[in-house]
Design an enzyme around this catalytic site. Sequence first.
Site, PDB file in Angstrom:
ATOM      1  N   GLU A  39       0.847  -1.203   0.000  1.00 29.24           N
ATOM      2  CA  GLU A  39       0.000   0.000   0.000  1.00 29.24           C
ATOM      3  C   GLU A  39       0.887   1.260   0.000  1.00 29.24           C
ATOM      4  OE1 GLU A  39      -2.128   0.287   3.733  1.00 29.24           O
ATOM      5  OE2 GLU A  39      -3.756   1.444   2.832  1.00 29.24           O
ATOM      6  N   LYS A 110      -9.636   2.372  -2.018  1.00 29.67           N
ATOM      7  CA  LYS A 110      -9.856   1.663  -0.742  1.00 29.67           C
ATOM      8  C   LYS A 110     -11.249   1.925  -0.174  1.00 29.67           C
ATOM      9  CE  LYS A 110      -7.218   0.721   3.494  1.00 29.67           C
ATOM     10  NZ  LYS A 110      -6.039   1.171   4.267  1.00 29.67           N
ATOM     11  N   CYS A 145      -5.292  -3.676   2.258  1.00 28.87           N
ATOM     12  CA  CYS A 145      -4.960  -3.622   3.683  1.00 28.87           C
ATOM     13  C   CYS A 145      -6.187  -3.791   4.592  1.00 28.87           C
ATOM     14  CB  CYS A 145      -4.189  -2.338   3.996  1.00 28.87           C
ATOM     15  SG  CYS A 145      -3.233  -2.526   5.525  1.00 28.87           S
TER      16      CYS A 145
HETATM   17  C1  ACM Z   1      -4.117  -0.200   6.981  1.00 31.75           C
HETATM   18  O1  ACM Z   1      -5.176  -0.254   6.377  1.00 31.75           O
HETATM   19  N1  ACM Z   1      -3.089   0.448   6.478  1.00 31.75           N
HETATM   20  C2  ACM Z   1      -3.952  -0.875   8.286  1.00 31.75           C
END
Ligand code: ACM
Length: 269
Positions: A39, A110, A145
């Site tokens: 990420e 995201k 993530c």
């Molecule tokens: C995250 O989503 N970077 C823990």
Amino acid sequence: MIRVALIQYTPIHGSKGVNLRAISDLLEETVADLIVLPELCTTGYFFTSGDELAPLAEGTHGEASRLLGDAAVSKRAIIVAGIAEVAGDLLYNSVFVFRPEGGEPLVYRKSHLFYKESMVFEQGDTGFPVFTDRRLDVTIGIMLCYDWRFPEAARCLALDGADIIVCPSNLVTDAWMKVMPARAIENKVFVAVANRAGSETKEGETLEFRGRSALYDPRGEPLLQADATGDRVLVAEIDPSISRDKRFNDRNDIFLDRRPDLYGRITRT
Ligand code: ACM
């Protein structure tokens, strides 16, 4: 069979040029069909204002896209990387997917923002994308993530046909290591987590990134597992087609046995 590479890598916060050179060097030594980077791999993670991140963020024609897009073509690889995306006035914590045939990257924004990310990014509006590479005969699903804490993310991707779920990450706990094998088992898919290492400190608060990048097979067994620190390229060969048979004995098929009529708001069949 396809070769999957996880690049565990430690970006330097705010130093995009340095990070792009480091990524370029790591890619040079990587021979694989599917390459997964962490990420926010070009910028670092811990930003608390959009003003600070915006100069480093980019659309699908920026510096990182040129480097990664060219690498995907020259290496004949699919490259999946977490990128800070700017779209108009808005910032997204995104994944760009670059393909061997070139062209615009596929973008995932995201869905579930973690901790102080909501001070910087908009919530994603793309849903969970799945795409097929016919030459490699593989269907790939994308999440990012903290999406791991929502079983619906992996389920949506698996129901939409993913053989392998890839999850660029900047994970700050180890809890995912109990959960991601379960996502692999309950969906009978491969799961690839490319995490970062190192730490970042902002306004007196330090986030430690936990490394341990991993690839799980559809039985939840680790095929690859990095240690907690350091930059690594890990590579394994997998047969994505084994994920398509959702039976686990003569009488049970984990998709056909589902009872979506009982699952309330989980509406996909
Ligand atoms: C995250 O989503 N970077 C823990």
